[in-house]
Design a protein around this motif. Structure first.
Motif, PDB file in Angstrom:
ATOM      1  N   MET A 154     -20.184  44.756   7.421  1.00 55.14           N
ATOM      2  CA  MET A 154     -19.238  43.658   7.611  1.00 55.14           C
ATOM      3  C   MET A 154     -18.712  43.151   6.268  1.00 55.14           C
ATOM      4  N   ALA A 155     -19.623  43.069   5.266  1.00 51.91           N
ATOM      5  CA  ALA A 155     -19.188  42.611   3.942  1.00 51.91           C
ATOM      6  C   ALA A 155     -18.128  43.551   3.384  1.00 51.91           C
ATOM      7  N   VAL A 156     -18.326  44.854   3.564  1.00 49.72           N
ATOM      8  CA  VAL A 156     -17.352  45.808   3.039  1.00 49.72           C
ATOM      9  C   VAL A 156     -16.017  45.663   3.763  1.00 49.72           C
ATOM     10  N   ILE A 201     -26.256  37.376   9.881  1.00 52.04           N
ATOM     11  CA  ILE A 201     -27.147  38.542   9.898  1.00 52.04           C
ATOM     12  C   ILE A 201     -27.904  38.667   8.584  1.00 52.04           C
ATOM     13  N   MET A 202     -27.195  38.498   7.461  1.00 58.39           N
ATOM     14  CA  MET A 202     -27.854  38.673   6.169  1.00 58.39           C
ATOM     15  C   MET A 202     -28.999  37.674   6.003  1.00 58.39           C
ATOM     16  N   ILE A 203     -28.799  36.459   6.485  1.00 56.90           N
ATOM     17  CA  ILE A 203     -29.859  35.470   6.319  1.00 56.90           C
ATOM     18  C   ILE A 203     -30.930  35.613   7.396  1.00 56.90           C
ATOM     19  N   PHE A 204     -30.519  35.580   8.665  1.00 56.23           N
ATOM     20  CA  PHE A 204     -31.499  35.450   9.747  1.00 56.23           C
ATOM     21  C   PHE A 204     -32.072  36.782  10.211  1.00 56.23           C
ATOM     22  N   LEU A 205     -31.361  37.865   9.987  1.00 63.90           N
ATOM     23  CA  LEU A 205     -31.884  39.147  10.471  1.00 63.90           C
ATOM     24  C   LEU A 205     -32.174  40.128   9.346  1.00 63.90           C
ATOM     25  N   TRP A 206     -31.942  39.681   8.117  1.00 61.11           N
ATOM     26  CA  TRP A 206     -32.284  40.581   7.013  1.00 61.11           C
ATOM     27  C   TRP A 206     -33.299  39.930   6.094  1.00 61.11           C
ATOM     28  N   ILE A 207     -32.883  38.917   5.294  1.00 58.98           N
ATOM     29  CA  ILE A 207     -33.818  38.425   4.284  1.00 58.98           C
ATOM     30  C   ILE A 207     -35.061  37.817   4.923  1.00 58.98           C
ATOM     31  N   VAL A 208     -34.856  36.896   5.867  1.00 59.29           N
ATOM     32  CA  VAL A 208     -36.024  36.206   6.429  1.00 59.29           C
ATOM     33  C   VAL A 208     -36.983  37.179   7.128  1.00 59.29           C
ATOM     34  N   GLY A 263     -18.014  30.440  11.284  1.00 54.60           N
ATOM     35  CA  GLY A 263     -18.824  30.564  10.069  1.00 54.60           C
ATOM     36  C   GLY A 263     -20.298  30.377  10.362  1.00 54.60           C
ATOM     37  N   TRP A 264     -21.123  30.738   9.366  1.00 59.66           N
ATOM     38  CA  TRP A 264     -22.561  30.722   9.659  1.00 59.66           C
ATOM     39  C   TRP A 264     -23.077  29.295   9.772  1.00 59.66           C
ATOM     40  N   THR A 265     -22.295  28.302   9.311  1.00 60.14           N
ATOM     41  CA  THR A 265     -22.730  26.917   9.439  1.00 60.14           C
ATOM     42  C   THR A 265     -22.322  26.323  10.784  1.00 60.14           C
ATOM     43  N   HIS A 317     -22.103  31.705  -6.515  1.00 58.56           N
ATOM     44  CA  HIS A 317     -23.438  31.145  -6.767  1.00 58.56           C
ATOM     45  C   HIS A 317     -24.455  31.634  -5.735  1.00 58.56           C
ATOM     46  N   PHE A 318     -24.148  31.463  -4.444  1.00 55.96           N
ATOM     47  CA  PHE A 318     -25.239  31.762  -3.508  1.00 55.96           C
ATOM     48  C   PHE A 318     -25.477  33.250  -3.360  1.00 55.96           C
ATOM     49  N   HIS A 319     -24.456  34.064  -3.652  1.00 55.71           N
ATOM     50  CA  HIS A 319     -24.756  35.499  -3.643  1.00 55.71           C
ATOM     51  C   HIS A 319     -25.607  35.912  -4.855  1.00 55.71           C
ATOM     52  N   VAL A 350     -27.925  34.122  -6.114  1.00 56.94           N
ATOM     53  CA  VAL A 350     -29.299  33.762  -5.777  1.00 56.94           C
ATOM     54  C   VAL A 350     -29.826  34.639  -4.649  1.00 56.94           C
ATOM     55  N   LEU A 351     -29.007  34.802  -3.602  1.00 60.45           N
ATOM     56  CA  LEU A 351     -29.516  35.522  -2.437  1.00 60.45           C
ATOM     57  C   LEU A 351     -29.527  37.018  -2.654  1.00 60.45           C
ATOM     58  N   PHE A 352     -28.462  37.533  -3.233  1.00 62.20           N
ATOM     59  CA  PHE A 352     -28.451  38.981  -3.455  1.00 62.20           C
ATOM     60  C   PHE A 352     -29.282  39.329  -4.686  1.00 62.20           C
ATOM     61  N   THR A 409     -19.551  42.414  -8.499  1.00 61.81           N
ATOM     62  CA  THR A 409     -19.103  41.763  -7.258  1.00 61.81           C
ATOM     63  C   THR A 409     -19.115  40.251  -7.392  1.00 61.81           C
ATOM     64  N   PHE A 410     -20.187  39.718  -7.928  1.00 60.41           N
ATOM     65  CA  PHE A 410     -20.378  38.278  -7.762  1.00 60.41           C
ATOM     66  C   PHE A 410     -20.007  37.446  -8.989  1.00 60.41           C
ATOM     67  N   THR A 411     -19.905  38.062 -10.194  1.00 59.54           N
ATOM     68  CA  THR A 411     -19.521  37.246 -11.354  1.00 59.54           C
ATOM     69  C   THR A 411     -18.065  36.769 -11.281  1.00 59.54           C
ATOM     70  N   PRO A 438      -9.840  29.270  -2.516  1.00 56.41           N
ATOM     71  CA  PRO A 438     -10.708  28.746  -1.477  1.00 56.41           C
ATOM     72  C   PRO A 438     -11.560  29.850  -0.844  1.00 56.41           C
ATOM     73  N   ARG A 439     -12.726  29.478  -0.296  1.00 60.58           N
ATOM     74  CA  ARG A 439     -13.529  30.456   0.434  1.00 60.58           C
ATOM     75  C   ARG A 439     -13.080  30.480   1.895  1.00 60.58           C
ATOM     76  N   ARG A 440     -13.597  31.465   2.634  1.00 58.10           N
ATOM     77  CA  ARG A 440     -13.323  31.609   4.064  1.00 58.10           C
ATOM     78  C   ARG A 440     -11.846  31.818   4.378  1.00 58.10           C
ATOM     79  N   ILE A 491     -19.333  49.665  -4.918  1.00 57.09           N
ATOM     80  CA  ILE A 491     -20.477  50.218  -5.668  1.00 57.09           C
ATOM     81  C   ILE A 491     -21.783  49.824  -4.974  1.00 57.09           C
ATOM     82  N   LEU A 492     -21.852  48.567  -4.527  1.00 55.65           N
ATOM     83  CA  LEU A 492     -23.060  48.142  -3.810  1.00 55.65           C
ATOM     84  C   LEU A 492     -23.243  48.942  -2.532  1.00 55.65           C
ATOM     85  N   ALA A 493     -22.128  49.225  -1.863  1.00 53.66           N
ATOM     86  CA  ALA A 493     -22.227  50.009  -0.634  1.00 53.66           C
ATOM     87  C   ALA A 493     -22.797  51.392  -0.950  1.00 53.66           C
TER      88      ALA A 493
HETATM   89  C1  HEM Z   1     -28.296  40.088   1.498  1.00 58.21           C
HETATM   90  C2  HEM Z   1     -27.333  39.728   0.854  1.00 58.21           C
HETATM   91  C3  HEM Z   1     -26.273  38.758   1.308  1.00 58.21           C
HETATM   92  C4  HEM Z   1     -26.401  37.525   1.856  1.00 58.21           C
HETATM   93  C5  HEM Z   1     -27.685  36.783   2.173  1.00 58.21           C
HETATM   94  C6  HEM Z   1     -25.104  37.012   2.110  1.00 58.21           C
HETATM   95  C7  HEM Z   1     -24.824  35.777   2.673  1.00 58.21           C
HETATM   96  C8  HEM Z   1     -23.573  35.295   2.928  1.00 58.21           C
HETATM   97  C9  HEM Z   1     -23.271  34.040   3.523  1.00 58.21           C
HETATM   98  C10 HEM Z   1     -24.291  33.022   4.017  1.00 58.21           C
HETATM   99  C11 HEM Z   1     -21.939  33.903   3.584  1.00 58.21           C
HETATM  100  C12 HEM Z   1     -21.184  32.695   4.062  1.00 58.21           C
HETATM  101  C13 HEM Z   1     -20.538  32.910   5.354  1.00 58.21           C
HETATM  102  C14 HEM Z   1     -19.701  31.714   5.632  1.00 58.21           C
HETATM  103  O1  HEM Z   1     -19.236  31.073   4.679  1.00 58.21           O
HETATM  104  O2  HEM Z   1     -19.540  31.415   6.795  1.00 58.21           O
HETATM  105  C15 HEM Z   1     -21.380  35.070   2.995  1.00 58.21           C
HETATM  106  C16 HEM Z   1     -20.013  35.280   2.847  1.00 58.21           C
HETATM  107  C17 HEM Z   1     -19.487  36.383   2.244  1.00 58.21           C
HETATM  108  N1  HEM Z   1     -20.179  37.456   1.712  1.00 58.21           N
HETATM  109 FE1  HEM Z   1     -22.169  37.691   1.719  1.00 58.21          FE
HETATM  110  N2  HEM Z   1     -24.191  37.939   1.700  1.00 58.21           N
HETATM  111  C18 HEM Z   1     -24.886  39.021   1.201  1.00 58.21           C
HETATM  112  C19 HEM Z   1     -24.344  40.170   0.676  1.00 58.21           C
HETATM  113  C20 HEM Z   1     -22.993  40.355   0.464  1.00 58.21           C
HETATM  114  C21 HEM Z   1     -22.418  41.482  -0.183  1.00 58.21           C
HETATM  115  C22 HEM Z   1     -23.183  42.687  -0.694  1.00 58.21           C
HETATM  116  C23 HEM Z   1     -21.086  41.248  -0.248  1.00 58.21           C
HETATM  117  C24 HEM Z   1     -20.012  42.077  -0.844  1.00 58.21           C
HETATM  118  C25 HEM Z   1     -19.997  43.318  -0.779  1.00 58.21           C
HETATM  119  C26 HEM Z   1     -20.809  40.004   0.389  1.00 58.21           C
HETATM  120  C27 HEM Z   1     -19.551  39.479   0.544  1.00 58.21           C
HETATM  121  C28 HEM Z   1     -19.272  38.316   1.186  1.00 58.21           C
HETATM  122  C29 HEM Z   1     -17.938  37.793   1.398  1.00 58.21           C
HETATM  123  C30 HEM Z   1     -16.640  38.435   0.959  1.00 58.21           C
HETATM  124  C31 HEM Z   1     -18.085  36.574   2.060  1.00 58.21           C
HETATM  125  C32 HEM Z   1     -16.970  35.650   2.511  1.00 58.21           C
HETATM  126  C33 HEM Z   1     -16.870  34.511   1.565  1.00 58.21           C
HETATM  127  C34 HEM Z   1     -15.909  33.482   2.019  1.00 58.21           C
HETATM  128  O3  HEM Z   1     -14.786  33.831   2.381  1.00 58.21           O
HETATM  129  O4  HEM Z   1     -16.309  32.296   1.978  1.00 58.21           O
HETATM  130  N3  HEM Z   1     -21.983  39.477   0.802  1.00 58.21           N
HETATM  131  N4  HEM Z   1     -22.396  35.926   2.603  1.00 58.21           N
END
Ligand code: HEM
Ligand SMILES: [Cu+2]
Length: 547
Positions: free
Chosen positions: A54-56, A85-92, A145-147, A393-395, A397-399, A441-443, A454-456, A477-479
């Motif tokens: 989904m992220a890709v 999924i990343m939070i509730f079905l993967w990391i946790v 959104g996840w919130t 920021h949160f990626h 920390v989380l990634f 990806t995240f810097t 803006p996000r989302r 690259i992460l994929a």
């Molecule tokens: C295990 C690792 C990851 C976690 C825990 C995670 C978690 C999240 C969360 C909680 C959101 C917020 C969803 C929302 O705002 O409703 C999000 C958004 C997003 N994530 Fe991840 N993610 C992870 C890995 C990745 C990776 C590898 C990528 C890129 C390849 C990625 C790309 C994105 C993008 C593009 C968004 C949308 C941001 C936005 O528009 O606000 N994530 N992710």
């Protein structure tokens, strides 16, 4: 299930018990903590691929400012489910359910968890939750959104939103049941010779994690069930025009979801405290400081949730209070980072893949922690709220934090779990790709956020194109980085080099039994004669895998 059958922790195993489970046992309701740990790990690693896919997709949409690769509805559905999924079905489930279940009994010299059946029930709540989330796509996918903040989640509510709520309530229930089990197990099931200050730090971290889950998860469940009622049964808890209050939902949600970041990171901290001393061949620096700082983080972490709501009409005096409490969390976290660096200092470091990911985690986490300090400060947060700065920021920390830690744990304990080593060359390729991919990806997201993206959103202003393309390249690259990893695991599980019982010469109890451990873990329960990290006190044979 009325009471724990502590008698199965008898010092000598009963005669005639089977040695091993067969593959098909992993598809059944099995009460062995090792089977359950593997069930958690394998399922979470499958969902990691789904969330990653989904992220890709999201990043492909964002490769150009106005692409319509995904429809707006599908974009929202992927966004919502990716985060969930990343939070509730993967990391946790991977960090807590997987490694927690697999390792805790082995680390404390127990034959199983205190409540084996409860343990299996906790696991089996997860696959239906995953099915509900995936099934929600049939109804267009949850959009909010996840919130799932109301009013958005109520305005866009469809059957998928309801399925989403039910899924989260299921995983929440699972985590409550699991936490009770962890706490009682560590408290009651240790071999009698293990004193409180000989408990491995991973188990200490799981104590803190479990307490946190018990306090926070029911609050989330309450908020979500009220939302469910609003959507389906005509109540108006969160409907402003009918006397409800949307901010109440935010409080309920963040009272869980802020601590949830510690739920994810505390077990990872525990993993760090196991991996670093073993691969640096040094006693851990500051055992007590690390154990107590987990408990401090757990406690302070419960009082900072409002930093997610600085822009929700929070009065200034409260912003000050929650800025300060947020910054205080940096102190115990800093203590841990300091202890690990001090452990590495002057150690005989073996650059195994497990160690590479552990050190990689340290650098990522310091960066993500610093951007967290900036966000915890109300004035700056108000400036970058809901921009890509937050996503960056949160990626980080989380990634960079959680995912690197889970990888490190896999490389470290795979030999114990399967009896075979992972291939180190492939591991290094995996590490390099992951490290470069994460940074790329995240810097740039931080810069995008400071410039006001803006996000989302699925479309953005053309001025943000270059940095977004950099991010998308990083995402690809992460994929790619998962390919060497998954093929390594699949191949090594059957064909990898035989590991022996204790390939890293580690001192915690799980390494004193066979690899993979027999059912009931030991023929005769081990006796603890020294602390878990007393490296360097005895002659050591060098490792073949050491470079
Ligand atoms: C295990 C690792 C990851 C976690 C825990 C995670 C978690 C999240 C969360 C909680 C959101 C917020 C969803 C929302 O705002 O409703 C999000 C958004 C997003 N994530 Fe991840 N993610 C992870 C890995 C990745 C990776 C590898 C990528 C890129 C390849 C990625 C790309 C994105 C993008 C593009 C968004 C949308 C941001 C936005 O528009 O606000 N994530 N992710
Ligand atoms: Cu927070």
């Amino acid at each position: 299930m009325a009471q724990a059958d502590l008698s199965f922790n008898s010092p000598v195993a009963p005669h005639g018990h089977p040695d091993k489970w067969k593959w098909y046992h992993y598809f059944t309701f099995n009460v062995d903590h090792k089977v359950i740990g593997i069930q958690y790990l394998v399922t979470s690693f499958l969902f990691y691929l789904v969330g990653g896919f989904m992220a890709v997709m999201l990043r492909t949409e964002l490769a150009t400012p106005d692409s319509d690769f995904l429809s707006p509805e599908l974009y929202n559905a992927f966004l919502t489910n990716h985060g969930t999924i990343m939070i509730f079905l993967w990391i946790v489930p991977a960090a807590i359910g997987g490694f927690g279940n697999y390792l805790i009994p082995l680390m404390i010299g127990a034959r199983d968890m205190a409540f084996p059946k409860l343990n299996a029930i906790a696991f089996w709540l997860n696959p239906p939750a995953g099915a509900l989330l995936l099934g929600s796509f049939y109804f267009g996918g949850a959009q909010a959104g996840w919130t799932s903040y109301p009013p958005l989640s109520e305005i866009t509510a469809n059957a998928a939103q309801t399925l989403w709520i039910l899924a989260i309530v299921l995983v929440g229930t699972s985590s409550i049941l699991g936490s009770v089990n962890f706490l009682i197990t560590i408290w009651k099931m240790r071999v009698p010779s293990m004193k409180w200050d000989q408990i491995p730090l991973f188990c200490w971290a799981m104590v803190a994690t479990s307490i946190l889950a018990l306090f926070s998860t029911p609050v989330l469940a309450a908020g979500l069930i009220l939302l469910l009622f609003d959507i389906n049964f005509g109540t108006s808890f969160f409907k402003p025009d009918a006397g409800g209050d949307v901010v109440v939902y935010q409080h309920l949600f963040w009272f869980y979801s802020h601590p949830a970041v510690y739920l994810m990171i505390l077990p990872i901290f525990g993993i760090m405290s196991e991996v670093i001393p073993v691969h640096a061949r040094k006693p851990i620096f500051g055992y007590k400081a690390i154990a107590y700082s987990s408990l401090t983080i757990c406690f302070v972490g419960l009082f900072v949730w409002v930093h997610h709501m600085f822009t929700s009409g929070t009065p200034p005096w409260m912003r000050i209070f929650f800025t300060i409490s947020t910054l205080i969390v940096a102190v115990p976290t800093g203590i841990k980072i300091f202890s690990w660096v001090a452990t590495l200092w002057g150690g005989k470091i073996r650059y195994t893949t497990a160690m590479l990911f552990a050190v990689g985690l340290l650098s990522m986490f310091v960066f993500g922690g610093l951007s967290g300090v900036t966000l915890g400060t109300a004035p700056f947060d108000i400036h970058v709220h809901d921009t890509y700065y937050v996503v960056g920021h949160f990626h980080y920390v989380l990634f960079g934090g959680s995912v690197f830690g889970i990888y490190s744990a896999v490389y470290h304990w795979f030999p114990k779990i399967t009896g075979r080593m992972l291939n180190e060359k492939l591991g290094q390729v995996h590490f390099v790709l992951t490290f470069i991919g994460t940074i790329l990806t995240f810097t740039p997201m931080h810069a995008l956020g400071m410039q006001g993206m803006p996000r989302r959103v699925a479309m953005y202003d053309a001025q943000f194109t270059d940095l977004n393309q950099l991010v998308t390249v990083g995402a690809y690259i992460l994929a790619v980085s998962v390919i060497p990893f998954y093929s390594n695991v699949l191949w090594s599980w059957n064909k990898g080099e035989e590991a022996g019982d204790n390939p890293w010469n580690a001192l915690t109890l799980e390494w004193t039994t066979a690899s993979p451990p027999i059912i009931e873990n030991w023929e005769v329960l081990p006796v603890v004669t020294h602390g878990p990290y007393e490296y360097g006190h005895e002659p050591e044979k060098e490792l073949e895998t050491a470079s």
